[in-house]
Design a protein around this motif. Sequence first.
Motif, PDB file in Angstrom:
ATOM      1  N   ALA A   3       0.832  -1.208   0.000  1.00  0.00           N
ATOM      2  CA  ALA A   3       0.000   0.000   0.000  1.00  0.00           C
ATOM      3  C   ALA A   3       0.867   1.259   0.000  1.00  0.00           C
ATOM      4  O   ALA A   3       0.578   2.221  -0.718  1.00  0.00           O
ATOM      5  CB  ALA A   3      -0.928  -0.009   1.206  1.00  0.00           C
ATOM      6  N   VAL A   4       1.940   1.259   0.815  1.00  0.00           N
ATOM      7  CA  VAL A   4       2.822   2.429   0.864  1.00  0.00           C
ATOM      8  C   VAL A   4       3.502   2.653  -0.481  1.00  0.00           C
ATOM      9  O   VAL A   4       3.560   3.782  -0.998  1.00  0.00           O
ATOM     10  CB  VAL A   4       3.868   2.248   1.988  1.00  0.00           C
ATOM     11  N   VAL A   5       4.004   1.571  -1.084  1.00  0.00           N
ATOM     12  CA  VAL A   5       4.701   1.707  -2.367  1.00  0.00           C
ATOM     13  C   VAL A   5       3.741   2.151  -3.464  1.00  0.00           C
ATOM     14  O   VAL A   5       4.033   3.075  -4.244  1.00  0.00           O
ATOM     15  CB  VAL A   5       5.378   0.374  -2.737  1.00  0.00           C
ATOM     16  N   MET A   6       2.563   1.520  -3.540  1.00  0.00           N
ATOM     17  CA  MET A   6       1.604   1.862  -4.589  1.00  0.00           C
ATOM     18  C   MET A   6       1.061   3.273  -4.401  1.00  0.00           C
ATOM     19  O   MET A   6       0.811   3.992  -5.374  1.00  0.00           O
ATOM     20  CB  MET A   6       0.475   0.840  -4.596  1.00  0.00           C
ATOM     21  N   LYS A   7       0.870   3.704  -3.155  1.00  0.00           N
ATOM     22  CA  LYS A   7       0.401   5.062  -2.919  1.00  0.00           C
ATOM     23  C   LYS A   7       1.464   6.081  -3.317  1.00  0.00           C
ATOM     24  O   LYS A   7       1.155   7.135  -3.897  1.00  0.00           O
ATOM     25  CB  LYS A   7       0.042   5.240  -1.440  1.00  0.00           C
ATOM     26  N   ALA A   8       2.745   5.770  -3.026  1.00  0.00           N
ATOM     27  CA  ALA A   8       3.820   6.680  -3.423  1.00  0.00           C
ATOM     28  C   ALA A   8       3.905   6.795  -4.945  1.00  0.00           C
ATOM     29  O   ALA A   8       4.114   7.891  -5.487  1.00  0.00           O
ATOM     30  CB  ALA A   8       5.151   6.193  -2.842  1.00  0.00           C
ATOM     31  N   VAL A   9       3.753   5.672  -5.636  1.00  0.00           N
ATOM     32  CA  VAL A   9       3.773   5.702  -7.107  1.00  0.00           C
ATOM     33  C   VAL A   9       2.606   6.516  -7.640  1.00  0.00           C
ATOM     34  O   VAL A   9       2.748   7.307  -8.584  1.00  0.00           O
ATOM     35  CB  VAL A   9       3.751   4.268  -7.659  1.00  0.00           C
ATOM     36  N   ARG A  10       1.436   6.327  -7.027  1.00  0.00           N
ATOM     37  CA  ARG A  10       0.260   7.078  -7.474  1.00  0.00           C
ATOM     38  C   ARG A  10       0.416   8.581  -7.235  1.00  0.00           C
ATOM     39  O   ARG A  10       0.081   9.399  -8.087  1.00  0.00           O
ATOM     40  CB  ARG A  10      -0.975   6.551  -6.731  1.00  0.00           C
ATOM     41  N   GLU A  11       0.952   8.953  -6.068  1.00  0.00           N
ATOM     42  CA  GLU A  11       1.180  10.370  -5.784  1.00  0.00           C
ATOM     43  C   GLU A  11       2.199  10.964  -6.744  1.00  0.00           C
ATOM     44  O   GLU A  11       2.032  12.103  -7.216  1.00  0.00           O
ATOM     45  CB  GLU A  11       1.650  10.535  -4.342  1.00  0.00           C
ATOM     46  N   ARG A  12       3.249  10.216  -7.045  1.00  0.00           N
ATOM     47  CA  ARG A  12       4.266  10.720  -7.978  1.00  0.00           C
ATOM     48  C   ARG A  12       3.682  10.911  -9.367  1.00  0.00           C
ATOM     49  O   ARG A  12       3.983  11.883 -10.066  1.00  0.00           O
ATOM     50  CB  ARG A  12       5.443   9.747  -8.015  1.00  0.00           C
ATOM     51  N   ARG A  13       2.801   9.982  -9.777  1.00  0.00           N
ATOM     52  CA  ARG A  13       2.176  10.105 -11.091  1.00  0.00           C
ATOM     53  C   ARG A  13       1.268  11.327 -11.149  1.00  0.00           C
ATOM     54  O   ARG A  13       1.254  12.050 -12.153  1.00  0.00           O
ATOM     55  CB  ARG A  13       1.384   8.832 -11.390  1.00  0.00           C
ATOM     56  N   ILE A  14       0.506  11.563 -10.075  1.00  0.00           N
ATOM     57  CA  ILE A  14      -0.378  12.734 -10.053  1.00  0.00           C
ATOM     58  C   ILE A  14       0.445  14.010 -10.014  1.00  0.00           C
ATOM     59  O   ILE A  14       0.121  15.003 -10.682  1.00  0.00           O
ATOM     60  CB  ILE A  14      -1.330  12.650  -8.845  1.00  0.00           C
ATOM     61  N   ARG A  15       1.532  14.021  -9.256  1.00  0.00           N
ATOM     62  CA  ARG A  15       2.360  15.221  -9.139  1.00  0.00           C
ATOM     63  C   ARG A  15       3.017  15.562 -10.470  1.00  0.00           C
ATOM     64  O   ARG A  15       3.156  16.737 -10.835  1.00  0.00           O
ATOM     65  CB  ARG A  15       3.422  15.013  -8.058  1.00  0.00           C
ATOM     66  N   ASN A  16       3.431  14.519 -11.213  1.00  0.00           N
ATOM     67  CA  ASN A  16       4.104  14.755 -12.486  1.00  0.00           C
ATOM     68  C   ASN A  16       3.140  14.980 -13.643  1.00  0.00           C
ATOM     69  O   ASN A  16       3.579  15.244 -14.762  1.00  0.00           O
ATOM     70  CB  ASN A  16       5.014  13.569 -12.827  1.00  0.00           C
ATOM     71  N   SER A  17       1.843  14.829 -13.379  1.00  0.00           N
ATOM     72  CA  SER A  17       0.875  14.996 -14.468  1.00  0.00           C
ATOM     73  C   SER A  17       0.654  16.445 -14.840  1.00  0.00           C
ATOM     74  O   SER A  17       0.126  16.747 -15.909  1.00  0.00           O
ATOM     75  CB  SER A  17      -0.462  14.363 -14.071  1.00  0.00           C
ATOM     76  N   GLY A  18       1.030  17.382 -13.945  1.00  0.00           N
ATOM     77  CA  GLY A  18       0.849  18.796 -14.219  1.00  0.00           C
ATOM     78  C   GLY A  18      -0.561  19.296 -14.018  1.00  0.00           C
ATOM     79  O   GLY A  18      -0.881  20.415 -14.435  1.00  0.00           O
ATOM     80  N   LEU A  19      -1.428  18.507 -13.384  1.00  0.00           N
ATOM     81  CA  LEU A  19      -2.811  18.905 -13.187  1.00  0.00           C
ATOM     82  C   LEU A  19      -3.049  19.576 -11.849  1.00  0.00           C
ATOM     83  O   LEU A  19      -4.164  20.029 -11.580  1.00  0.00           O
ATOM     84  CB  LEU A  19      -3.730  17.670 -13.313  1.00  0.00           C
ATOM     85  N   LEU A  20      -2.046  19.618 -10.983  1.00  0.00           N
ATOM     86  CA  LEU A  20      -2.215  20.195  -9.654  1.00  0.00           C
ATOM     87  C   LEU A  20      -1.941  21.693  -9.686  1.00  0.00           C
ATOM     88  O   LEU A  20      -1.088  22.168 -10.449  1.00  0.00           O
ATOM     89  CB  LEU A  20      -1.266  19.519  -8.660  1.00  0.00           C
ATOM     90  N   PRO A  21      -2.633  22.455  -8.829  1.00  0.00           N
ATOM     91  CA  PRO A  21      -2.316  23.885  -8.719  1.00  0.00           C
ATOM     92  C   PRO A  21      -0.902  24.084  -8.190  1.00  0.00           C
ATOM     93  O   PRO A  21      -0.359  23.244  -7.464  1.00  0.00           O
ATOM     94  CB  PRO A  21      -3.364  24.400  -7.720  1.00  0.00           C
ATOM     95  N   PRO A  22      -0.275  25.191  -8.535  1.00  0.00           N
ATOM     96  CA  PRO A  22       1.123  25.407  -8.100  1.00  0.00           C
ATOM     97  C   PRO A  22       1.285  25.415  -6.591  1.00  0.00           C
ATOM     98  O   PRO A  22       2.301  24.964  -6.070  1.00  0.00           O
ATOM     99  CB  PRO A  22       1.465  26.778  -8.715  1.00  0.00           C
ATOM    100  N   GLY A  23       0.294  25.907  -5.832  1.00  0.00           N
ATOM    101  CA  GLY A  23       0.441  25.973  -4.391  1.00  0.00           C
ATOM    102  C   GLY A  23       0.428  24.620  -3.722  1.00  0.00           C
ATOM    103  O   GLY A  23       1.026  24.435  -2.665  1.00  0.00           O
ATOM    104  N   ILE A  24      -0.261  23.666  -4.322  1.00  0.00           N
ATOM    105  CA  ILE A  24      -0.368  22.326  -3.722  1.00  0.00           C
ATOM    106  C   ILE A  24       0.734  21.409  -4.237  1.00  0.00           C
ATOM    107  O   ILE A  24       1.112  20.452  -3.578  1.00  0.00           O
ATOM    108  CB  ILE A  24      -1.758  21.732  -4.021  1.00  0.00           C
ATOM    109  N   ARG A  25       1.266  21.700  -5.406  1.00  0.00           N
ATOM    110  CA  ARG A  25       2.210  20.783  -6.040  1.00  0.00           C
ATOM    111  C   ARG A  25       3.443  20.536  -5.189  1.00  0.00           C
ATOM    112  O   ARG A  25       3.959  19.434  -5.126  1.00  0.00           O
ATOM    113  CB  ARG A  25       2.605  21.343  -7.404  1.00  0.00           C
TER     114      ARG A  25
END
Length: 410
Positions: free
Chosen positions: A156-178
């Motif tokens: 769960a920890v590894v898969m969640k980290a991969v998922r967070e990294r994918r979301i962070r690198n997708s460019g869809l997050l606002p700059p303040g949260i990224r």
Amino acid sequence: MMPGQRLQGCRSLHLNEDNGRFVLLAILIVLYLLCGAAVFSAIERPSELRAHGRWNGTLLNFSETFNISLQDLNSFLREYEAAIAAGIRADALRPRWDFTGAFYFVGTVVSTIGFGMTTPVTVAGKVFLIFYGLLGCAATILFFNLFLERIITLLAVVMKAVRERRIRNSGLLPPGIRHDFSAYSLPGWKPSVYHVMLILGLSAITISCCASAMYTPVEGWGYLDSLYFCFVTFSTIGFGDFVSSQSAVYEYQSLYRVANFLFMLMGVCCIYSLFNVISIVIKQVLNWMLEKMSCLFCQHCNKANTFLGRRNAIRPGSRGRQGQLGQPPDSDGPCDSDTEGRRLSGEMISMKDLAASNKVSLAIMQKQLSESANGYPRTVCGSSRHNGFSGGVGALGIMNNRLAETSNSR
């Protein structure tokens, strides 16, 4: 059939969902056993008959050649079978009851593998085995459950980290949260049971292939026989037709025995975890089958879903009617505020019902906002029975809290 009769059947089906799942699983297991018996009988029975024919011919030829009666020959063979049970072989084998042999034996006992190659023959040994196995098997099952809890947590920890990294690198997050995404990311996220099953399955295959590559040259087995031995051993079936580390002398003997122990430990833990995850998938299939059966035998569920389809007003007295109708298939449970209290537009509503509904909705909203602020996973209802997975104990209880499809916070 009268509507009252359909209603009563639907109510009893919803109230006895756990019993229905148990009965359905028992029926499917019996059918599975019958199918397996038919397949193995068709495959193995001709070979058994041919082996009996060859053996009877060999006994007759031996009796005629050496002028020994079949009765005396069978008596000698019974003595030989007793010698085999005591661990005596024509080829040189390792001692059964020295310290290393006894350690190998107790390992097969507490892990419930039970090859059957070594068994106690004295009364004291058999009595001691009963009490030793009772405590040892219970402790080993606890160890397997703790291993399952930690391996699922690690995944769960590894898969969640991969998922967070994918979301962070997708460019869809606002700059303040990224830049501070960890404080906001997926507080109640859990891995899917199918992803965990895939990872455990690939791990089990990898361990089995590596262990088979070791057993094939050292034990002199074929690679397919080594794979067969790995599955029989790791799943704790333990037929005993193939048993590793039984010869008296091996090249690099100490290294081989350590590697054999490690492969067995990792394989048993991995297959145990995989079996428990597969059982969750089987339970999901049973829930789906029960849902389809309930819709076949009681069409009132479809009418209830149609009645609750409109979401533009509060339905007064719904709590009483819902207690009569039972939970609809798409309901989240007795404390779901989305489907509770809906009514068709145009019906009259009292101020008492409106105030009560708003009070419950406000309390639920405040609870959800508090949990979101504290980083806790969102829980709509305290019971997990609404998704077909009751609390459970042991491995089932562990996975009910850590997998997305079984958690009540999904």
